[in-house]
Design a protein around this motif. Structure first.
Motif, PDB file in Angstrom:
ATOM      1  N   HIS A 119       0.822  -1.216   0.000  1.00  0.00           N
ATOM      2  CA  HIS A 119       0.000   0.000   0.000  1.00  0.00           C
ATOM      3  C   HIS A 119       0.858   1.270   0.000  1.00  0.00           C
ATOM      4  O   HIS A 119       0.441   2.317   0.479  1.00  0.00           O
ATOM      5  CB  HIS A 119      -1.006  -0.040   1.146  1.00  0.00           C
ATOM      6  CG  HIS A 119      -1.954  -1.195   1.009  1.00  0.00           C
ATOM      7  ND1 HIS A 119      -2.880  -1.281  -0.010  1.00  0.00           N
ATOM      8  CD2 HIS A 119      -2.068  -2.349   1.710  1.00  0.00           C
ATOM      9  CE1 HIS A 119      -3.544  -2.426   0.092  1.00  0.00           C
ATOM     10  NE2 HIS A 119      -3.067  -3.097   1.120  1.00  0.00           N
ATOM     11  N   PHE A 120       2.067   1.147  -0.505  1.00  0.00           N
ATOM     12  CA  PHE A 120       2.976   2.247  -0.848  1.00  0.00           C
ATOM     13  C   PHE A 120       3.562   2.982   0.361  1.00  0.00           C
ATOM     14  O   PHE A 120       4.702   3.411   0.326  1.00  0.00           O
ATOM     15  CB  PHE A 120       2.310   3.244  -1.819  1.00  0.00           C
ATOM     16  CG  PHE A 120       1.430   2.577  -2.841  1.00  0.00           C
ATOM     17  CD1 PHE A 120       1.943   1.589  -3.685  1.00  0.00           C
ATOM     18  CD2 PHE A 120       0.077   2.880  -2.939  1.00  0.00           C
ATOM     19  CE1 PHE A 120       1.137   0.933  -4.627  1.00  0.00           C
ATOM     20  CE2 PHE A 120      -0.744   2.235  -3.874  1.00  0.00           C
ATOM     21  CZ  PHE A 120      -0.208   1.261  -4.712  1.00  0.00           C
ATOM     22  N   SER A 141       0.551  13.965   3.202  1.00  0.00           N
ATOM     23  CA  SER A 141       0.576  15.427   3.251  1.00  0.00           C
ATOM     24  C   SER A 141       1.858  16.011   2.655  1.00  0.00           C
ATOM     25  O   SER A 141       2.093  17.208   2.714  1.00  0.00           O
ATOM     26  CB  SER A 141       0.411  15.897   4.691  1.00  0.00           C
ATOM     27  OG  SER A 141       1.478  15.377   5.444  1.00  0.00           O
ATOM     28  N   ALA A 142       2.700  15.137   2.085  1.00  0.00           N
ATOM     29  CA  ALA A 142       3.940  15.614   1.462  1.00  0.00           C
ATOM     30  C   ALA A 142       3.865  15.393  -0.048  1.00  0.00           C
ATOM     31  O   ALA A 142       3.233  14.440  -0.519  1.00  0.00           O
ATOM     32  CB  ALA A 142       5.135  14.861   2.039  1.00  0.00           C
ATOM     33  N   TYR A 157       0.649  15.633  -5.021  1.00  0.00           N
ATOM     34  CA  TYR A 157       0.487  14.884  -3.775  1.00  0.00           C
ATOM     35  C   TYR A 157       0.080  13.447  -4.123  1.00  0.00           C
ATOM     36  O   TYR A 157      -0.529  13.213  -5.182  1.00  0.00           O
ATOM     37  CB  TYR A 157      -0.563  15.560  -2.888  1.00  0.00           C
ATOM     38  CG  TYR A 157      -0.041  16.841  -2.303  1.00  0.00           C
ATOM     39  CD1 TYR A 157       0.625  16.826  -1.065  1.00  0.00           C
ATOM     40  CD2 TYR A 157      -0.137  18.048  -2.995  1.00  0.00           C
ATOM     41  CE1 TYR A 157       1.163  17.994  -0.538  1.00  0.00           C
ATOM     42  CE2 TYR A 157       0.398  19.219  -2.475  1.00  0.00           C
ATOM     43  CZ  TYR A 157       1.053  19.190  -1.243  1.00  0.00           C
ATOM     44  OH  TYR A 157       1.594  20.328  -0.729  1.00  0.00           O
ATOM     45  N   PRO A 158       0.371  12.479  -3.239  1.00  0.00           N
ATOM     46  CA  PRO A 158       0.057  11.079  -3.539  1.00  0.00           C
ATOM     47  C   PRO A 158      -1.386  10.854  -3.998  1.00  0.00           C
ATOM     48  O   PRO A 158      -1.625  10.063  -4.919  1.00  0.00           O
ATOM     49  CB  PRO A 158       0.348  10.367  -2.216  1.00  0.00           C
ATOM     50  CG  PRO A 158       1.484  11.166  -1.641  1.00  0.00           C
ATOM     51  CD  PRO A 158       1.169  12.601  -1.995  1.00  0.00           C
ATOM     52  N   ALA A 159      -2.349  11.576  -3.400  1.00  0.00           N
ATOM     53  CA  ALA A 159      -3.759  11.364  -3.775  1.00  0.00           C
ATOM     54  C   ALA A 159      -4.041  11.710  -5.239  1.00  0.00           C
ATOM     55  O   ALA A 159      -5.038  11.275  -5.799  1.00  0.00           O
ATOM     56  CB  ALA A 159      -4.663  12.186  -2.868  1.00  0.00           C
ATOM     57  N   LYS A 212       2.134   5.857  -7.658  1.00  0.00           N
ATOM     58  CA  LYS A 212       2.475   5.847  -6.219  1.00  0.00           C
ATOM     59  C   LYS A 212       3.595   4.850  -5.950  1.00  0.00           C
ATOM     60  O   LYS A 212       4.516   5.133  -5.191  1.00  0.00           O
ATOM     61  CB  LYS A 212       1.246   5.475  -5.382  1.00  0.00           C
ATOM     62  CG  LYS A 212       0.244   6.593  -5.243  1.00  0.00           C
ATOM     63  CD  LYS A 212      -0.920   6.146  -4.364  1.00  0.00           C
ATOM     64  CE  LYS A 212      -2.132   7.013  -4.656  1.00  0.00           C
ATOM     65  NZ  LYS A 212      -3.388   6.444  -4.197  1.00  0.00           N
ATOM     66  N   GLN A 213       3.503   3.669  -6.591  1.00  0.00           N
ATOM     67  CA  GLN A 213       4.572   2.694  -6.346  1.00  0.00           C
ATOM     68  C   GLN A 213       5.895   3.180  -6.925  1.00  0.00           C
ATOM     69  O   GLN A 213       6.957   2.890  -6.372  1.00  0.00           O
ATOM     70  CB  GLN A 213       4.190   1.311  -6.890  1.00  0.00           C
ATOM     71  CG  GLN A 213       5.065   0.182  -6.369  1.00  0.00           C
ATOM     72  CD  GLN A 213       5.090   0.112  -4.839  1.00  0.00           C
ATOM     73  OE1 GLN A 213       5.659   0.987  -4.161  1.00  0.00           O
ATOM     74  NE2 GLN A 213       4.466  -0.909  -4.270  1.00  0.00           N
ATOM     75  N   ARG A 214       5.855   3.947  -8.024  1.00  0.00           N
ATOM     76  CA  ARG A 214       7.088   4.531  -8.563  1.00  0.00           C
ATOM     77  C   ARG A 214       7.723   5.496  -7.555  1.00  0.00           C
ATOM     78  O   ARG A 214       8.948   5.556  -7.417  1.00  0.00           O
ATOM     79  CB  ARG A 214       6.817   5.248  -9.896  1.00  0.00           C
ATOM     80  CG  ARG A 214       6.610   4.267 -11.034  1.00  0.00           C
ATOM     81  CD  ARG A 214       6.089   4.895 -12.308  1.00  0.00           C
ATOM     82  NE  ARG A 214       5.759   3.842 -13.246  1.00  0.00           N
ATOM     83  CZ  ARG A 214       6.631   3.331 -14.143  1.00  0.00           C
ATOM     84  NH1 ARG A 214       7.832   3.856 -14.267  1.00  0.00           N
ATOM     85  NH2 ARG A 214       6.284   2.327 -14.910  1.00  0.00           N
TER      86      ARG A 214
END
Ligand code: ADP
Ligand code: ADP
Length: 232
Positions: free
Chosen positions: A90-91, A96-97, A137-139, A146-148
């Motif tokens: 799940h990465f 928040s970063a 942001y990740p979202a 995200k996995q990258r």
């Protein structure tokens, strides 16, 4: 380069004991892509977490590049762990970063100079094909993206080993293949040793050199992928 000697792991105590690993031996060579496959509950996650001592084995020794990890104190362990990167199902990104700051995080922790951090993060963004996404942001990213980011963050401290804990299990088949291809490229480019656990035969067959089958906390079969599993 990675040697596990007689590793056991028992969770809990008294009549609530679970033996997750029992007397397990494993040797993984430099530059190999080593797959560990097994059913749910077989002990895969415990095993991979014992390699970087996220989980402390109950008995046995973990050796990496001639250093006995199981002997180290807290401070030395922290330092040695920089040689071991890890990516997760799940990465585990900081939501928040930004992408840039997620990748810079381990570099800031280790006190890398700011100019070097900038250079390194840009290099890593290019390596994983996210040059255009540093300020997101990740979202705002797809699962594969995200996995990258996870991979770039894991490589920031230039580790000798990359541990992959079901790293493609949350991704669709096409994205899985693109992440596996990236892992293979990185393995070739840096001669990076990759250990991956999975319950998916396809993952093992597409990139692993060696495979071990784990069942009830022990290795029941091991060898080159072509010898252990016939190609479909
Ligand atoms: P896998 O990754 O192959 O699914 P795990 O390593 O997660 O296997 O689990 C192996 C065994 O250890 C299972 O029986 C599981 O229930 C048990 N186990 C794993 N983690 C813990 C824990 N933190 N506390 C107690 N039991 C655990
Ligand atoms: P050097 O001797 O400078 O480390 P390398 O050929 O090992 O030369 O590395 C070339 C570039 O690739 C360097 O900029 C280095 O930061 C980067 N690099 C090396 N190993 C890794 C790694 N495991 N992950 C990410 N980047 C790496």
């Amino acid at each position: 380069m990675i040697e596990l000697k007689q590793i056991s792991k028992v969770y809990g105590s008294g009549n609530k004991k679970t033996t997750a690993l029992s007397g397990l031996d494993l040797t993984i060579g430099k530059g190999e892509i080593f797959g560990i496959i097994g059913h749910s509950g077989a002990g895969k996650s415990t095993l991979i977490r014992c390699i970087n001592l996220l989980e402390r084995p109950s008995t046995g020794e973990v050796w990496i590049n001639g250093v006995q990890m199981t002997r180290l104190g807290k401070k030395q362990l922290q330092k040695e762990r920089r040689r071991i990167g890890m990516i997760f199902q799940h990465f585990n990104l900081l939501s928040s970063a930004t992408v840039y700051d997620n990748i810079a995080f381990p570099l800031r922790l280790s006190g890398t100079p700011k100019s070097r951090i900038d250079e390194k993060v840009k290099e890593l963004l290019a390596l994983v094909g996210l040059e255009q996404h540093g300020s997101k942001y990740p979202a705002q990213l797809s699962g594969g993206q995200k996995q990258r980011v996870g991979i770039a963050r894991a490589l920031a401290s230039e580790p000798d080993v990359l541990l992959c804990d079901e790293a493609t299990s949350a991704l669709d088949p096409q994205t899985t293949d693109s992440i596996l291809k990236l892992l293979l490229d990185i393995n070739k480019q840096f001669n990076l040793t990759i250990v991956l656990i999975t319950h998916e035969m396809h993952v093992i067959q597409s990139i692993c050199d060696q495979v071990a089958v784990i069942h009830q906390g022990g290795i029941v079969e091991q060898g080159p992928v072509a010898n252990v599993f016939l190609k479909p």
